[in-house]
Write an enzyme that holds these catalytic residues in place. Sequence first.
Site, mmCIF file in Angstrom:
data_model
loop_
_atom_site.group_PDB
_atom_site.id
_atom_site.type_symbol
_atom_site.label_atom_id
_atom_site.label_comp_id
_atom_site.label_asym_id
_atom_site.label_seq_id
_atom_site.Cartn_x
_atom_site.Cartn_y
_atom_site.Cartn_z
ATOM 1 C CG ASP A 34 55.840 86.133 -8.655
ATOM 2 O OD1 ASP A 34 54.861 86.467 -9.324
ATOM 3 O OD2 ASP A 34 56.937 85.797 -9.145
ATOM 4 C CG HIS A 88 57.718 87.825 -11.787
ATOM 5 N ND1 HIS A 88 57.446 86.483 -11.817
ATOM 6 C CD2 HIS A 88 57.995 88.174 -13.069
ATOM 7 C CE1 HIS A 88 57.572 86.032 -13.054
ATOM 8 N NE2 HIS A 88 57.915 87.027 -13.834
ATOM 9 C CG ASP A 146 55.443 80.177 -22.323
ATOM 10 O OD1 ASP A 146 56.159 79.161 -22.404
ATOM 11 O OD2 ASP A 146 55.757 81.186 -21.653
HETATM 12 C C1 XLS Z 1 56.989 84.154 -19.406
HETATM 13 C C2 XLS Z 1 58.291 84.076 -18.800
HETATM 14 C C3 XLS Z 1 58.378 84.584 -17.379
HETATM 15 C C4 XLS Z 1 59.799 84.867 -17.026
HETATM 16 C C5 XLS Z 1 59.993 85.755 -15.859
HETATM 17 O O1 XLS Z 1 56.712 83.543 -20.422
HETATM 18 O O2 XLS Z 1 58.765 82.767 -18.900
HETATM 19 O O3 XLS Z 1 57.787 83.703 -16.482
HETATM 20 O O4 XLS Z 1 60.517 83.695 -16.817
HETATM 21 O O5 XLS Z 1 59.395 86.975 -16.025
HETATM 22 NI NI NI Z 2 57.645 81.459 -20.368
#
Ligand code: XLS
Ligand code: NI
Length: 440
Positions: A101, A98, A304
């Site tokens: 990052d 991103h 997640d």
């Molecule tokens: C978040 C997402 C993120 C994407 C990129 O849950 O997985 O990391 O892969 O923005």
């Molecule tokens: Ni994710």
Amino acid sequence: MTYFDIEKVKYEGPKSNNPFSFKYYNPEEKFGNKTMSEHLRFSVAYWHTFTADLSDPFGVGAAERDWDNLNDMDKAKARVEAIFEFMEKTGIEYFCFHDIDIAPEGENLKESNENLDEIVSLIKQKMDETGKKLLWNTTNNFTHQRFVHGAATSSNADVFAYAAAKVKKSLEIAKTLGAENFVFWGGREGYESLLNTDMKLELDNLAKFFKLAIAYAKEIGFNGQFLIEPKPKEPTTHQYDTDVATAHAFLQKYDLDKDFKFNIEANHATLAGHSFQHELRYARDNQMLGSVDANQGHPQLGWDTDEFPTDIYDTTLAMYEILKNGGLSSGGLNFDAKPRRTSFKQEDLVLTHIAGMDAFALGLRIAYKMIDDQFFENIVKDKYQSYTTGIGQKIVDDQTSFAELEKYALNLSEITNESDHLEVIKAQINQYILNINNGD
Ligand code: XLS
Ligand code: NI
Ligand code: NI
């Protein structure tokens, strides 16, 4: 300066006890006309591996990293050095990031862009030196408080504009670095509650945002594949790109389906109440499978967790779908995965990637053998054979009517169904897994 005090990780085979070796990933080994590394196209996620500090809602960062004590820009530069050394030593060819990052945000958009320019030119130089490639980049339009109501779906038009400016910059970066894809994950595009949400306006705006992005990519000659990464919830209660089927319907409604494919994340699939394989299959069946965020969730945790993939059953079925898709084309297997907070040493970054790469390599080995044997194909062929002759054939060929079907049904004295022996199939999959494991 060296960040990872190890030799280049080598394939030593399944009997090796060396934690810094591959047991199943043998990059140059051929499967059909492609090598393992060409099939798998592994990628490092900058955010989890080089930016994150392993903090969680209950605890501060726990990661121990060599760059911890540097100031913002020096830290950003050290991370560039570190990721290229990391890719060299693990033999991973791709990376993803991103905007925020790679470079710290400044006081305003102009300063943020200047920081990005400085780091992007450093990354470009490293890419030219090493031949490493950018699988995709994306824009973080969700962390900063300005995105509290979302970005393209924010109720505040100023935020829509700001988000657009950031994506514009990211597309320029994608062009400069030759990104093979460009990702849109929903971020905060969704709602907390419908009680105060104009869902129709927000979705119309999201589509307009994508159209503007496509137009700008054309304008600057960026030809990478656009990808949407579905997720059902988190951070918002309801994320608009809930799953592949929902996001596909959205793309079709707004005539965007020719411009996008999907980046499918395993943990998002399970959050949506699907299996990883379901999401891959749905995308594959609709020619929309673009790339994969390779991770896994935890069955006891409902969020997640972004764990490194180690479940062979999952990686096998995922590799089956990917092979049947003819590969991922410009996509790859991006480790959108982080070490557990308890795996806080810098060397854990290497060890976790080895675990994930071996799990997918094993999945590839097993799935390749299954396809060679036509294992699933024969099962399915048998199961649906009633559609290959007689009335079944007529149904498939659109050659029948309700009147004819009624006549046919009236003449049926009895209907015989077959058992599909699902448990036998599962037991046979176990045999495949164990046989490959034994090197047979
Ligand atoms: C978040 C997402 C993120 C994407 C990129 O849950 O997985 O990391 O892969 O923005
Ligand atoms: Ni994710
Ligand atoms: Ni992801």
